[in-house]
Write an enzyme that holds these catalytic residues in place. Structure first.
Site, mmCIF file in Angstrom:
data_model
loop_
_atom_site.group_PDB
_atom_site.id
_atom_site.type_symbol
_atom_site.label_atom_id
_atom_site.label_comp_id
_atom_site.label_asym_id
_atom_site.label_seq_id
_atom_site.Cartn_x
_atom_site.Cartn_y
_atom_site.Cartn_z
ATOM 1 N N ARG A 73 0.959 -1.230 0.040
ATOM 2 C CA ARG A 73 0.010 -0.016 0.111
ATOM 3 C C ARG A 73 1.134 1.336 -0.220
ATOM 4 N NH1 ARG A 73 -2.782 -3.012 3.784
ATOM 5 N NH2 ARG A 73 -4.629 -4.464 3.406
ATOM 6 N N LYS A 99 -2.529 -2.347 8.011
ATOM 7 C CA LYS A 99 -3.360 -1.477 8.310
ATOM 8 C C LYS A 99 -3.774 -2.441 9.680
ATOM 9 C CE LYS A 99 -6.338 -0.288 4.663
ATOM 10 N NZ LYS A 99 -7.748 -0.468 3.881
ATOM 11 N N HIS A 115 -1.634 2.455 -5.616
ATOM 12 C CA HIS A 115 -2.663 1.916 -5.695
ATOM 13 C C HIS A 115 -2.964 0.719 -6.824
ATOM 14 C CE1 HIS A 115 -6.186 -0.331 -4.551
ATOM 15 N NE2 HIS A 115 -6.786 -0.227 -4.654
ATOM 16 N N ARG A 124 0.210 -1.676 -7.056
ATOM 17 C CA ARG A 124 -0.407 -2.797 -5.849
ATOM 18 C C ARG A 124 -1.471 -3.697 -7.069
ATOM 19 N NH1 ARG A 124 -1.294 -3.998 0.005
ATOM 20 N NH2 ARG A 124 -3.149 -4.030 0.063
ATOM 21 N N HIS A 159 -4.295 -8.476 3.994
ATOM 22 C CA HIS A 159 -5.448 -8.883 4.504
ATOM 23 C C HIS A 159 -6.356 -9.574 5.262
ATOM 24 C CE1 HIS A 159 -6.952 -7.575 -0.312
ATOM 25 N NE2 HIS A 159 -6.351 -6.482 -0.030
ATOM 26 N N TYR A 215 -10.035 -8.836 -6.264
ATOM 27 C CA TYR A 215 -8.771 -9.085 -7.224
ATOM 28 C C TYR A 215 -8.985 -10.557 -8.265
ATOM 29 C CZ TYR A 215 -6.649 -5.187 -4.520
ATOM 30 O OH TYR A 215 -6.181 -3.737 -3.458
#
Length: 313
Positions: free
Chosen positions: A157, A181, A250, A253, A276, A285
């Site tokens: 990211r 995250k 992005h 990525r 994730h 994706y």
């Protein structure tokens, strides 16, 4: 009876609204803009209520709220506007419950549909190669090539790329420590080309970095590079390298994820690489264009080749 916004509402509907507006002004301290939004949405709903023959707010149930949400969707109402309408309705019913005028909030379990965010189009492999053909000796060009190689080579990211420190990079093992995250740490491998160019950058980084600066990638001022600077530089390189698609962090990525899935078909591994928490996030994706699917079908299905070979005269 058909009502319009100019038709007076019966007191049984209007008076509770006026008490709620006063509550918003005196106790909630909401901005005038928010107050106006609430009033507009609630007045609209009150007129719908009157049109349906209901004379009191306590007659409203969850079915009516869902019907109202559906009506808004059919009329082309934006998801954000519908969410505001339902939020104002929930707040109003909570107010009536506090006053003992309702027992339950019929809008509590009704939510606006989430607006689907279109994913950016990924770059194909040729476009990535074209972008990454930067081969200049200027320290900033070396830095930019290293950033793009690392982002595409590790699927980072933007925030993760910017937050990488020198100590997080293990060139010998091709391993990178990433803080994702929720401050969750993960270790990811990165490509051989990323290893090469990060190594080149480290050899010239000292010419730009301020003393004691821990960041791997720094700006001309010697401090950690900003998100905006990365976005700007990547877009500029896209134009300079004559890549047709607009380049963004992005998109690199996204291209990493798409290319990895096309090559490996290992959803769980790509989930781990991307950081994730839920595999459902990774599944977005997995969209492959029809051409790729057709090629895969023709190569794998036992009847496909026969179908292609049996051309009619």
């Amino acid at each position: 009876m058909t009502t319009t916004p100019n038709t007076p509402l019966p007191n049984s509907l209007q008076k509770p609204l006026e008490r709620f507006y006063e509550f918003l002004r005196s106790e909630k301290g909401l901005s005038l803009h928010t107050q106006r939004n609430y009033k507009q949405q609630l007045e609209t709903m009150a007129h719908h209520l009157a049109e349906m023959g209901l004379k009191d707010w306590s007659q409203v149930d969850a079915g009516w709220v869902r019907q109202l949400a559906g009506k808004g969707m059919r009329e082309g109402m934006k998801a954000s506007s519908l969410a505001t309408r339902l939020s104002s309705l929930r707040s109003f019913f909570d107010f009536l419950i506090l006053r003992g005028e309702m027992l339950a909030n019929p809008a509590k379990g009704v939510s606006a549909p989430r607006k689907k965010r279109p994913l950016p189009k990924n770059l194909d492999v040729d476009e990535v190669n074209q972008l990454l053909e930067v081969n200049e000796d200027d320290p900033l060009a070396v830095r930019d090539r290293a950033m793009m190689e690392l982002m595409y080579g590790a699927g980072l990211r933007l925030a993760e790329l910017v937050s990488v420190d020198v100590r997080d990079v293990q060139l010998r093992s091709g391993e990178l420590r990433v803080i994702g995250k929720g401050d969750k740490e993960r270790k990811v491998p990165f490509s051989g080309m990323a290893t090469e160019w990060v190594g080149k950058w480290l050899r010239v980084r000292g010419d730009l970095a301020a003393p004691g600066e821990p960041a791997l990638f720094v700006s001309k001022l010697g401090t950690r590079i900003s998100h905006r600077s990365v976005q700007k530089r990547m877009a500029e390189w896209g134009q300079k390298q004559s890549v047709a698609s607009h380049i963004s962090p992005h998109k690199l990525r996204h291209s990493f994820a798409t290319h990895m899935l096309e090559s490996s078909n290992n959803l769980r591994a790509v989930q781990e690489l991307l950081g994730h928490e839920n595999i459902s996030t990774t599944q977005i994706y997995t969209h492959l264009d029809f051409q790729h699917l057709a090629q895969a079908y023709d190569q794998a299905h036992p009847r496909a080749r026969k179908r292609n070979d049996d051309k009619s005269d």
